[in-house]
Design a protein around this motif. Structure first.
Motif, mmCIF file in Angstrom:
data_model
loop_
_atom_site.group_PDB
_atom_site.id
_atom_site.type_symbol
_atom_site.label_atom_id
_atom_site.label_comp_id
_atom_site.label_asym_id
_atom_site.label_seq_id
_atom_site.Cartn_x
_atom_site.Cartn_y
_atom_site.Cartn_z
ATOM 1 N N ILE A 5 13.253 34.215 1.473
ATOM 2 C CA ILE A 5 13.123 34.964 2.889
ATOM 3 C C ILE A 5 12.478 33.822 3.868
ATOM 4 N N LEU A 6 11.210 33.471 3.151
ATOM 5 C CA LEU A 6 10.519 32.572 4.197
ATOM 6 C C LEU A 6 10.935 31.279 4.055
ATOM 7 N N GLY A 7 11.915 30.881 3.208
ATOM 8 C CA GLY A 7 12.657 29.688 3.370
ATOM 9 C C GLY A 7 11.766 28.596 2.764
ATOM 10 N N ILE A 8 11.138 28.777 1.804
ATOM 11 C CA ILE A 8 10.022 28.127 1.026
ATOM 12 C C ILE A 8 10.651 27.627 -0.466
ATOM 13 N N PRO A 9 10.877 26.574 -0.810
ATOM 14 C CA PRO A 9 11.318 26.210 -2.346
ATOM 15 C C PRO A 9 10.278 27.036 -3.356
ATOM 16 N N PHE A 10 10.901 27.732 -4.441
ATOM 17 C CA PHE A 10 10.290 28.247 -5.501
ATOM 18 C C PHE A 10 10.512 27.125 -6.730
ATOM 19 N N VAL A 11 9.453 27.083 -7.577
ATOM 20 C CA VAL A 11 9.356 26.280 -8.696
ATOM 21 C C VAL A 11 8.836 27.060 -9.714
ATOM 22 N N ASP A 12 9.535 26.905 -11.083
ATOM 23 C CA ASP A 12 8.931 27.356 -12.161
ATOM 24 C C ASP A 12 8.317 26.370 -12.936
ATOM 25 N N LEU A 13 6.978 26.239 -13.385
ATOM 26 C CA LEU A 13 6.727 24.827 -14.076
ATOM 27 C C LEU A 13 6.305 25.285 -15.614
ATOM 28 N N GLU A 14 6.479 26.500 -16.085
ATOM 29 C CA GLU A 14 6.334 26.987 -17.508
ATOM 30 C C GLU A 14 6.910 26.049 -18.515
ATOM 31 N N LYS A 15 7.967 25.338 -18.280
ATOM 32 C CA LYS A 15 8.664 24.631 -19.435
ATOM 33 C C LYS A 15 8.876 23.104 -18.821
ATOM 34 N N MET A 16 8.249 23.058 -17.755
ATOM 35 C CA MET A 16 8.441 21.514 -17.167
ATOM 36 C C MET A 16 7.162 20.597 -17.784
ATOM 37 N N ILE A 17 7.464 19.403 -18.275
ATOM 38 C CA ILE A 17 6.423 18.437 -18.550
ATOM 39 C C ILE A 17 6.460 17.382 -17.376
ATOM 40 N N ILE A 18 5.138 17.462 -16.849
ATOM 41 C CA ILE A 18 4.965 16.700 -15.641
ATOM 42 C C ILE A 18 4.203 15.209 -15.989
ATOM 43 N N LYS A 76 1.374 32.687 -10.572
ATOM 44 C CA LYS A 76 0.282 32.189 -11.285
ATOM 45 C C LYS A 76 0.220 31.766 -12.654
ATOM 46 N N LYS A 77 0.987 32.392 -13.411
ATOM 47 C CA LYS A 77 1.412 32.226 -14.975
ATOM 48 C C LYS A 77 1.835 30.840 -15.035
ATOM 49 N N SER A 78 2.959 30.478 -13.960
ATOM 50 C CA SER A 78 3.399 29.284 -14.158
ATOM 51 C C SER A 78 2.650 27.874 -13.760
ATOM 52 N N ILE A 79 1.665 28.068 -12.802
ATOM 53 C CA ILE A 79 0.680 27.141 -12.387
ATOM 54 C C ILE A 79 -0.415 27.151 -13.627
ATOM 55 N N LEU A 80 -0.972 28.113 -14.032
ATOM 56 C CA LEU A 80 -1.870 27.949 -15.188
ATOM 57 C C LEU A 80 -1.465 27.289 -16.357
ATOM 58 N N SER A 81 -0.082 27.560 -16.540
ATOM 59 C CA SER A 81 0.596 26.806 -17.504
ATOM 60 C C SER A 81 0.641 25.306 -17.458
ATOM 61 N N ALA A 82 0.979 24.816 -16.206
ATOM 62 C CA ALA A 82 0.995 23.496 -15.945
ATOM 63 C C ALA A 82 -0.482 22.873 -15.916
ATOM 64 N N LEU A 83 -1.431 23.539 -15.552
ATOM 65 C CA LEU A 83 -2.846 23.001 -15.368
ATOM 66 C C LEU A 83 -3.218 22.615 -16.792
ATOM 67 N N ARG A 84 -2.802 23.394 -17.882
ATOM 68 C CA ARG A 84 -3.131 22.992 -19.184
ATOM 69 C C ARG A 84 -2.761 21.680 -19.615
ATOM 70 N N GLN A 85 -1.768 20.895 -18.722
ATOM 71 C CA GLN A 85 -1.097 19.655 -19.100
ATOM 72 C C GLN A 85 -2.321 18.619 -18.758
ATOM 73 N N TYR A 86 -3.254 18.810 -18.003
ATOM 74 C CA TYR A 86 -4.463 17.900 -17.617
ATOM 75 C C TYR A 86 -5.018 17.726 -18.983
ATOM 76 N N LEU A 138 5.256 14.251 -1.720
ATOM 77 C CA LEU A 138 4.602 14.876 -3.097
ATOM 78 C C LEU A 138 4.746 16.336 -2.989
ATOM 79 N N LYS A 139 5.457 16.840 -4.071
ATOM 80 C CA LYS A 139 5.988 18.194 -4.358
ATOM 81 C C LYS A 139 4.478 18.745 -4.943
ATOM 82 N N ILE A 140 4.051 19.975 -4.341
ATOM 83 C CA ILE A 140 2.908 20.690 -5.103
ATOM 84 C C ILE A 140 3.268 22.060 -5.174
ATOM 85 N N ALA A 141 3.060 22.701 -6.359
ATOM 86 C CA ALA A 141 3.187 24.108 -6.486
ATOM 87 C C ALA A 141 2.014 24.872 -6.046
ATOM 88 N N MET A 142 2.017 26.164 -5.312
ATOM 89 C CA MET A 142 0.967 26.827 -4.933
ATOM 90 C C MET A 142 1.152 28.164 -4.948
#
Length: 582
Positions: free
Chosen positions: A60-73, A132-142, A101-105
């Motif tokens: 609706i807002l025209g913002i890209p949506f991303v799911d990071l849960e299975k993404m290896i960054i 939030k679940k998707s971002i927290l999953s990606a944060l573990r990759q640090y 730079l694309k960032i998930a927020m």
């Protein structure tokens, strides 16, 4: 979550037909009357999943949506935003194209944070919406990206220890050296990242082997020079408040590491061996609360029986299985369910593995005469409603536990036997009167731990005729098939046979470290005491006879429970056979 006008969200959802019209309209009216967001009401009513709702809002807002849960960054992209900043603002950099730079927020409308990241990185920021679940999953990759740096750190610090090595140096001074501290800290952090349950530090003549137990299996982590052993052992002794100058006797201790992300207790055992001192540390995650019977593996009949057993106000529930089969976790889960302000729960344990709020936990100490039996006898004068005895090791403890169960207490305990039915003759062999066992034991649970398949890389497979024939040589395949037919969902209405029941096999991917498995769960067999079983016990029936009666009354075996979980894609047939038949 981004706020969006209720009317705009309602109109969009009505156009998609994703939710029934009457549900949307009723939720809209409630949101307007309460002056709340429609999105909040829909989530509270469980009319839509959070991830789906956020995708719609992003659209609706025209913002890209991303799911990071299975993404290896890529680690270089991930580290463009430093870890403390990423965790503070719950944002993750996941893709870089030239100067973009694309960032998930969670809040892509937060222009202040976007401007801050842009100035820090010198890049144009493309904000994307995520859960939030998707971002927290990606944060573990640090933390996982630290693994690449780990070996270099160990090599660098080991070299420094070589240069500073002095056979006459004071052990306490060695333990406080920065290289030794860094090595031990990194060993512990690496084990936490890997979700290891145990760390083994094993000295040999020329080197020190470090191994981690992950999902029940030991894996070599690294080999260090034998010269670092005294420093590492001394450092661990200081952390655990143990005697630095004691090298001939075993020592036990514990210490804790606490950060914003985790709280881990380390149970330490140091044992003299031929080439020095071997250290084994058990990692106990004190933040992993909220386990339920379903989460640890209870299904169907087992779940129903266990709920019936724990609702009783007296009697004894026994959990059996070998060391490391998850018995303690099961007991703690039951106590967590029973833990309320109107009951007094007391335990006698060796050792106290997890600290639990509002539960009185007593540590056994045989050196000063505080045995299970001594502690249990005193504990009965403390007006308990529920008693947990870590393990029934001798006749005296068993007799006190059975009498406590008979006099109005609910008793939980463990015993080492291979099956539920074999527990009854074991108690009689220990000196219990059959009539006492029959009248006090409410139920017996036998269990084993199996590895769970990684959901990202498991592969569907079907049994071949050759495999079925091979399994028939040692298993009652017809009985097992009948059990699966009765319990598996079969929406297509086909007759289920070994040919068309889908199983899964491990493959291995980056997320599971190439093993094909991630996490563990239990398989069970639950024997519920009935009048016919009580009668058989009083007549000193064998384990085989008790097994036969309980099978007729609906009990299934651990093997059947395991194969049901394999047919549901939770684990593999090979893993079940490895655990049950070993």
């Amino acid at each position: 979550m981004i706020k969006i006008e209720n009317k705009k969200l309602r109109d969009f959802l009505l156009d998609t037909n994703f939710i029934k019209k009457d549900i949307i309209e009723n939720a809209f009216l409630e949101a307007e009357s309460k002056n709340e967001n429609l999105s909040t009401i829909l989530l509270e009513q469980k009319a839509i999943e959070e991830a789906d709702l956020q995708k719609f809002i992003a659209y609706i807002l025209g913002i890209p949506f991303v799911d990071l849960e299975k993404m290896i960054i890529n680690s270089d992209v991930l580290r463009i935003i430093p870890e403390p900043i990423a965790k503070k603002y719950t944002i993750v950099a996941f893709e870089k194209n030239g100067k973009e730079l694309k960032i998930a927020m969670l809040h892509p409308e937060d222009l202040q944070t976007i401007d801050f990241i842009s100035k820090k990185s010198g890049l144009k920021i493309v904000p994307c919406f995520s859960t939030k679940k998707s971002i927290l999953s990606a944060l573990r990759q640090y933390e996982k990206s630290l693994q690449a740096e780990f070996i270099n750190l160990i090599d660098e610090d080991t070299g420094k220890i070589h240069e500073e090595e002095n056979s006459d140096s004071d052990l306490e001074k060695v333990a406080q050296d920065i290289p030794v501290i860094r090595i031990v800290d990194t060993l512990l952090k690496y084990a936490i990242i890997q979700q290891a349950s145990d760390i083994h530090i094993e000295p040999t003549e020329k080197e020190v082997i470090v191994r981690y137990r992950i999902d029940g299996m030991l894996h070599d982590a690294m080999n260090l020079s034998a010269k670092v052993l005294p420093g590492i052992v001394a450092r661990i002794k200081i952390l655990s408040n143990l005697k630095l100058d004691e090298h001939r006797l075993p020592q036990d201790g514990r210490f804790k590491i606490q950060t914003n992300e985790y709280k881990i207790s380390f149970r330490v055992s140091i044992l003299p061996v031929f080439d020095g001192e071997k250290v084994v540390m058990r990692l106990l995650d004190e933040t992993s609360r909220g386990l339920t019977l379903e989460l640890i593996g209870f299904l169907g009949r087992d779940l129903e029986v266990m709920h019936r057993l724990i609702r009783k106000s007296n009697g004894i529930i026994l959990v059996t299985g070998p060391t490391g089969s998850g018995k303690t976790t099961t007991l703690y889960t039951i106590m967590d369910i029973l833990n309320s302000s109107d009951v007094n729960i007391s335990t006698v344990e060796d050792p106290v593995e997890y600290r639990m709020q509002r539960i009185n936990q007593t540590q056994v100490n045989a050196k000063i005469g505080m045995t299970f039996a001594t502690a249990l006898r005193s504990l009965l004068r403390q007006d308990p409603d529920i008693i947990m005895v870590g393990e029934i090791r001798d006749q005296e403890t068993m007799e006190i536990a059975l009498h406590a169960a008979m006099t109005g207490h609910l008793v939980l305990s463990t015993l080492h036997t291979n099956s539920a039915a074999a527990t009854i003759p074991r108690l009689v062999d220990m000196g219990a009167e059959p009539f006492l066992v029959a009248s006090t034991v409410n139920g017996i649970l036998a269990q084993r731990l199996v590895r769970k398949l990684c959901p990202d890389c498991r592969k569907e497979r079907f049994l071949s005729e050759k495999e079925v024939r091979a399994m028939k040589k040692s298993l009652h395949m017809d009985d097992i098939l009948k059990y699966l037919q009765e319990t598996l969902e079969n929406p297509k209405g086909k007759t289920q046979t070994w040919k068309n029941i889908a199983f899964f096999s491990p493959q291995g991917c980056e997320r599971c470290g190439g093993t094909g498995f991630k996490g563990r769960m239990s398989i069970f067999e639950t024997l519920e005491m009935s009048e016919s079983i009580r009668k058989a016990i009083s007549e000193r029936a064998t384990a085989e006879k008790i097994q036969e009666i309980s099978r007729k009354e609906g009990m299934h075996s651990m093997l059947e429970d395991g194969l049901l979980k394999a047919a549901r894609g939770i684990t593999s047939i090979e893993e079940i056979l490895r655990v049950v038949q070993e």
